[in-house]
Write an enzyme that holds these catalytic residues in place. Structure first.
Site, mmCIF file in Angstrom:
data_model
loop_
_atom_site.group_PDB
_atom_site.id
_atom_site.type_symbol
_atom_site.label_atom_id
_atom_site.label_comp_id
_atom_site.label_asym_id
_atom_site.label_seq_id
_atom_site.Cartn_x
_atom_site.Cartn_y
_atom_site.Cartn_z
ATOM 1 N N ASP A 57 -3.213 5.021 -13.586
ATOM 2 C CA ASP A 57 -3.945 4.759 -15.102
ATOM 3 C C ASP A 57 -5.510 4.133 -14.439
ATOM 4 O O ASP A 57 -5.945 2.938 -14.903
ATOM 5 C CB ASP A 57 -3.205 3.631 -16.986
ATOM 6 C CG ASP A 57 -3.180 2.398 -16.163
ATOM 7 O OD1 ASP A 57 -2.857 2.054 -14.605
ATOM 8 O OD2 ASP A 57 -3.515 1.463 -16.654
ATOM 9 N N ASP A 104 -5.678 2.209 -9.252
ATOM 10 C CA ASP A 104 -4.996 2.898 -9.298
ATOM 11 C C ASP A 104 -6.073 3.824 -8.276
ATOM 12 O O ASP A 104 -5.226 4.944 -7.201
ATOM 13 C CB ASP A 104 -4.675 3.602 -10.618
ATOM 14 C CG ASP A 104 -4.066 2.599 -11.470
ATOM 15 O OD1 ASP A 104 -2.736 3.062 -12.261
ATOM 16 O OD2 ASP A 104 -4.300 1.356 -12.103
ATOM 17 N N ASN A 135 -4.969 0.388 -18.106
ATOM 18 C CA ASN A 135 -5.932 -0.281 -17.669
ATOM 19 C C ASN A 135 -7.443 0.580 -18.835
ATOM 20 O O ASN A 135 -8.017 -0.605 -19.043
ATOM 21 C CB ASN A 135 -6.460 -0.077 -16.786
ATOM 22 C CG ASN A 135 -6.184 -0.191 -16.034
ATOM 23 O OD1 ASN A 135 -5.347 -1.587 -15.879
ATOM 24 N ND2 ASN A 135 -5.463 -0.261 -14.797
ATOM 25 N N THR A 183 1.936 3.201 -11.303
ATOM 26 C CA THR A 183 1.869 2.039 -11.100
ATOM 27 C C THR A 183 0.745 2.127 -12.757
ATOM 28 O O THR A 183 -0.473 1.599 -13.105
ATOM 29 C CB THR A 183 0.211 2.333 -10.214
ATOM 30 O OG1 THR A 183 -0.858 3.366 -10.942
ATOM 31 C CG2 THR A 183 0.898 3.271 -9.010
ATOM 32 N N PHE A 195 0.830 -7.245 -16.491
ATOM 33 C CA PHE A 195 0.411 -6.508 -17.402
ATOM 34 C C PHE A 195 1.071 -5.070 -17.413
ATOM 35 O O PHE A 195 1.598 -4.463 -18.911
ATOM 36 C CB PHE A 195 -1.173 -5.876 -16.637
ATOM 37 C CG PHE A 195 -2.057 -5.149 -17.389
ATOM 38 C CD1 PHE A 195 -2.592 -5.683 -18.641
ATOM 39 C CD2 PHE A 195 -1.539 -3.641 -17.509
ATOM 40 C CE1 PHE A 195 -3.116 -4.675 -19.898
ATOM 41 C CE2 PHE A 195 -2.602 -2.904 -17.867
ATOM 42 C CZ PHE A 195 -4.046 -2.962 -19.104
ATOM 43 N N ASN A 196 1.546 -4.669 -16.869
ATOM 44 C CA ASN A 196 1.687 -3.322 -17.150
ATOM 45 C C ASN A 196 3.560 -3.107 -18.143
ATOM 46 O O ASN A 196 3.375 -2.235 -18.795
ATOM 47 C CB ASN A 196 2.393 -2.013 -15.845
ATOM 48 C CG ASN A 196 1.756 -1.586 -15.375
ATOM 49 O OD1 ASN A 196 0.358 -1.270 -15.433
ATOM 50 N ND2 ASN A 196 1.371 -1.726 -13.977
ATOM 51 N N HIS A 212 -2.490 -3.878 -6.463
ATOM 52 C CA HIS A 212 -1.368 -3.576 -6.853
ATOM 53 C C HIS A 212 -0.727 -2.153 -6.508
ATOM 54 O O HIS A 212 0.241 -2.364 -5.685
ATOM 55 C CB HIS A 212 -1.245 -4.155 -8.208
ATOM 56 C CG HIS A 212 -1.821 -6.009 -8.844
ATOM 57 N ND1 HIS A 212 -0.505 -6.618 -8.285
ATOM 58 C CD2 HIS A 212 -2.557 -5.800 -9.156
ATOM 59 C CE1 HIS A 212 -1.280 -7.733 -8.701
ATOM 60 N NE2 HIS A 212 -2.596 -7.417 -8.999
ATOM 61 N N ASP A 213 -1.670 -2.102 -7.184
ATOM 62 C CA ASP A 213 -0.949 0.085 -6.872
ATOM 63 C C ASP A 213 -0.795 0.160 -5.992
ATOM 64 O O ASP A 213 -0.666 1.628 -5.844
ATOM 65 C CB ASP A 213 -2.198 0.751 -8.098
ATOM 66 C CG ASP A 213 -2.026 0.084 -9.499
ATOM 67 O OD1 ASP A 213 -0.561 -0.469 -9.436
ATOM 68 O OD2 ASP A 213 -2.450 0.430 -10.371
HETATM 69 C C1 BDR Z 1 -1.216 -3.111 -13.005
HETATM 70 O O1 BDR Z 1 -2.333 -3.703 -14.063
HETATM 71 C C2 BDR Z 1 -3.189 -3.106 -13.824
HETATM 72 O O2 BDR Z 1 -4.299 -3.809 -14.730
HETATM 73 C C3 BDR Z 1 -3.375 -2.813 -12.643
HETATM 74 O O3 BDR Z 1 -3.574 -1.488 -12.322
HETATM 75 C C4 BDR Z 1 -1.182 -3.012 -11.951
HETATM 76 O O4 BDR Z 1 -1.520 -1.727 -12.045
HETATM 77 C C5 BDR Z 1 -1.311 -5.151 -12.379
HETATM 78 O O5 BDR Z 1 -0.822 -6.158 -12.746
HETATM 79 CA CA CA Z 2 -2.335 0.294 -12.709
#
Ligand code: BDR
Ligand code: CA
Length: 325
Positions: free
Chosen positions: A11, A16, A41, A127, A168-169, A241-242
């Site tokens: 996303d 990403d 996102n 991701t 978040f995800n 993160h991704d």
């Molecule tokens: C995740 O949430 C999204 O905002 C980032 O792209 C990542 O995948 C981090 O919590």
């Molecule tokens: Ca992401």
């Protein structure tokens, strides 16, 4: 050695987008079969177009398909503060000449996986929220046989980033995550325990931005947006993160990994989206023990591998991207 077949479901999303750059820098190791986009996102229109533009910009000749436009049950929740209104830190990537796949990402994933040669499987890298993958598994459960493992960014054994305990995800679509967790497919959860250590520091971001290298510059600019517009400003670093799922596949030795059984809170209560990592292996049957969670990471090695990859990718893009600001 045969390349690992991968599909990236994402996303984009600043991190990403950097993960796609990292994949593009590692085409010797990965055979990237497809990029699929999922609402997360930003809206599905924005993230799918970003995925298409970024893939072409990085020189990836790969089909891109648009997937689910909302979580399974809830309304979408976007992350404009971290990723900007356009999803990629307000960076302008040239519009791709190539067009998006006509087929919905979930249908395309099913076809692509089933058309893999006999005995071959692909690794799914996720991701974003797990909505596309949950739909795939619900509609076409037999496709599981073609999935080697799912390596995803999401969740945490401890702590959250959207709520005190939810990442978040997972928070955006816990119902989808639960379907994936219960699928029996081998999983690797790359959650906040590891990904918060996988950062780019302010001085590294500045150097990337100032380099004349097209991949380094664009990734530096995107990370710089998150640095300036979130609490990352005070930390002096941004978690990428991704990139972690791909980094884990290439360099597992820089992570601490533990076997676990995963679940997620799908309630409407304060723990919604919290992942539960059950480390009590003795309570479970052998066939349930197919998941792992990353618990720690060596941040300096992460930075070294990521920065090197971005510069290498940029070198391969020169000529194609001359004149792009
Ligand atoms: C995740 O949430 C999204 O905002 C980032 O792209 C990542 O995948 C981090 O919590
Ligand atoms: Ca992401």
């Amino acid at each position: 050695m045969e390349k690992r077949k991968i599909i990236i479901d994402c996303d984009p999303g600043v991190d990403d987008a950097i993960a796609l750059a990292f994949a593009a820098a590692h085409q010797e190791e990965f055979e990237l079969l497809a990029v699929t986009a999922v609402s997360g996102n930003q809206s599905i229109e924005k993230v799918a177009q970003n995925a298409l533009n970024l893939a072409e910009f990085y020189g990836l000749d790969v089909p891109v398909a648009r997937g689910m436009d909302a979580p399974l049950v809830k309304e979408p929740l976007y992350a404009a503060k971290t990723h900007g209104e356009n999803g990629i830190g307000q960076c302008a990537i040239p519009a791709a000449a190539k067009t998006m796949m006509k087929e919905h990402a979930v249908l395309y994933l099913n076809r692509l996986l089933k058309e893999l040669p006999e005995g071959k499987k692909a690794t799914l890298i996720a991701t974003g929220p797990l909505t596309n993958i949950a739909m795939l598994l619900r509609l076409f459960p037999e496709v599981k046989d073609k999935i080697l493992e799912i390596v995803f960014m999401g969740g945490a054994a401890m702590g959250g980033n959207v709520t005190p305990s939810a990442e978040f995800n997972m928070y955006v679509d816990p119902d989808a995550a639960r379907i994936v967790f219960k699928s029996g497919i081998p999983l690797v959860m790359c959650g906040l325990d590891a990904t918060l250590k996988c950062t780019l520091k302010r001085n590294q971001i500045i150097k990337l931005c100032q380099s004349g290298n097209p991949a380094a510059k664009v990734c530096g600019d995107m990370a710089g947006y998150t640095l300036e517009n979130t609490s990352a400003k005070y930390r002096g670093e941004v978690s990428i993160h991704d990139v972690v799922p791909l980094m884990y596949l290439l360099h597992p030795e820089i992570f601490t990994i533990k076997r676990t059984i995963l679940d997620v809170d799908c309630s409407e209560g304060p723990a919604r989206g919290t992942t539960l990592c059950d480390f009590r292996w003795w309570e479970h049957d052998e066939e349930e023990l197919t998941s792992f969670v990353l618990l720690d990471a060596d941040g300096s090695r992460f930075q070294e591998y990521l920065i090197t990859a971005l510069y290498e990718l940029g070198e391969s893009m020169r000529g194609r991207t001359e004149g792009i600001q």
